[in-house]
Design an enzyme around this catalytic site. Structure first.
Site, PDB file in Angstrom:
ATOM      1  N   ASP A  91       0.929  -1.160   0.052  1.00 59.44           N
ATOM      2  CA  ASP A  91      -0.028  -0.050   0.057  1.00 59.44           C
ATOM      3  C   ASP A  91       0.827   1.366  -0.074  1.00 59.44           C
ATOM      4  O   ASP A  91       1.947   1.269   0.775  1.00 59.44           O
ATOM      5  CB  ASP A  91      -0.988  -0.096   1.328  1.00 59.44           C
ATOM      6  CG  ASP A  91      -2.025  -1.013   1.129  1.00 59.44           C
ATOM      7  OD1 ASP A  91      -2.248  -1.325   0.092  1.00 59.44           O
ATOM      8  OD2 ASP A  91      -2.939  -1.039   2.286  1.00 59.44           O
ATOM      9  N   HIS A 138       0.130  -0.098   7.552  1.00 61.71           N
ATOM     10  CA  HIS A 138       0.517   1.432   7.370  1.00 61.71           C
ATOM     11  C   HIS A 138       1.089   2.072   8.296  1.00 61.71           C
ATOM     12  O   HIS A 138       1.385   1.803   9.428  1.00 61.71           O
ATOM     13  CB  HIS A 138      -0.834   2.162   7.224  1.00 61.71           C
ATOM     14  CG  HIS A 138      -1.746   1.786   6.029  1.00 61.71           C
ATOM     15  ND1 HIS A 138      -2.935   2.102   5.682  1.00 61.71           N
ATOM     16  CD2 HIS A 138      -1.551   0.662   5.107  1.00 61.71           C
ATOM     17  CE1 HIS A 138      -3.490   1.354   4.938  1.00 61.71           C
ATOM     18  NE2 HIS A 138      -2.574   0.582   4.293  1.00 61.71           N
ATOM     19  N   CYS A 246      -5.103  10.395   5.563  1.00 62.54           N
ATOM     20  CA  CYS A 246      -5.730   9.254   5.071  1.00 62.54           C
ATOM     21  C   CYS A 246      -6.729   9.585   3.625  1.00 62.54           C
ATOM     22  O   CYS A 246      -6.671   9.130   2.607  1.00 62.54           O
ATOM     23  CB  CYS A 246      -6.316   8.051   5.764  1.00 62.54           C
ATOM     24  SG  CYS A 246      -5.363   7.079   6.908  1.00 62.54           S
TER      25      CYS A 246
END
Length: 264
Positions: A91, A138, A246
């Site tokens: 990611d 993350h 985000c």
């Protein structure tokens, strides 16, 4: 909603990363009109190879140590062979940009393949720094740059993972979260983030930060360090699995190109 999760802007290039959640496989299709707009204006637009996402595409070793009750064993996985083995899945939200330098968090073999692809693709255009298992995925509830020279950190233990130049930056430690500041969804609720999700603030400039008004102690901590905080209410952040960092993807920045913050 978390549009930063699967796309990263590096210089004049948009990089779409390889999804690692089946339910998010087509999510970036919603951004294609935006990316196409920038491509027509001269931006580069690249996608990592798309994974097949068979059961054995995932390296579940680390996940089993974190949650053995819910992560399937090897014997429980579909045994069909795609010929790929563990696949590249990574990611964009595992990266943090510091101008010419980029931190990449790697916790699994499929992360490592994605990081390797990014290193080969970018070549010497950026300096990439792999940090190992700073988080299981993350990175932005562990560390966020608030401005050049100042970091927001979960705790002092994060420093050991960082390149030496970043260890010399000023450090602000997020206060330990108070569970009372979060809604109680009951014992069976699927909450997708840790209680440190409110660290996911958004810097507008070197002095101004958007932070969750539901985290008053964090707001006061940032203000005590000289930041002007714009409080915005975001109550269900653990269900939405993200914060203001985000939810935003900066595509146009002032300046002539990536700055070099870490060489001096």
């Amino acid at each position: 909603m978390s549009i930063r999760d699967q796309a990263i802007i590096l210089g004049n290039e948009i990089v779409e990363t390889a999804p690692q959640i089946r339910g998010r496989y087509f999510e970036n299709d919603l951004l294609k009109p935006v990316f196409a707009h920038y491509f027509k204006r001269g931006a580069r637009w690249t996608s990592m190879p798309r994974p097949v996402m068979a059961d054995r595409s995932f390296d579940l070793t680390h996940a089993r140590t974190k949650d053995p009750e819910h992560v399937p064993t090897d014997a429980e996985l579909d045994d069909s062979d795609t010929g790929t083995g563990v696949e590249m899945m990574f990611d964009a939200a595992q990266c943090l940009r510091f101008g010419r330098d980029v931190l990449l968090n790697v916790a699994t073999e499929h992360h490592a393949l994605g990081a390797r692809w990014l290193q080969r693709h970018l070549g010497d255009r950026f300096r990439l720094h792999v940090v190992h298992r700073l988080d299981s995925n993350h990175i932005d509830t562990q560390i966020l740059p608030l401005r050049p020279g100042t970091l927001l950190l979960r705790g002092p233990e994060v420093l050991a993972h960082l390149p030496e130049p970043l260890r010399r930056w000023d450090k602000i430690y997020a206060p330990e979260p108070d569970p009372a500041e979060f809604p109680d969804y009951g014992p069976d609720a699927l909450t997708l983030t840790s209680l440190y999700i409110d660290m996911n603030v958004l810097s507008l400039d070197e002095h101004t930060v958007i932070a969750n008004s539901q985290a008053p102690r964090l707001v006061k901590t940032l203000e005590a360090h000289g930041f002007t905080v714009i409080p915005v209410r975001h109550r269900h952040r653990r269900l939405f699995a993200g914060g203001f960092h985000c939810f935003t993807l900066d595509t146009v920045r002032e300046g002539s190109g990536p700055e070099d913050y870490l060489s001096s």
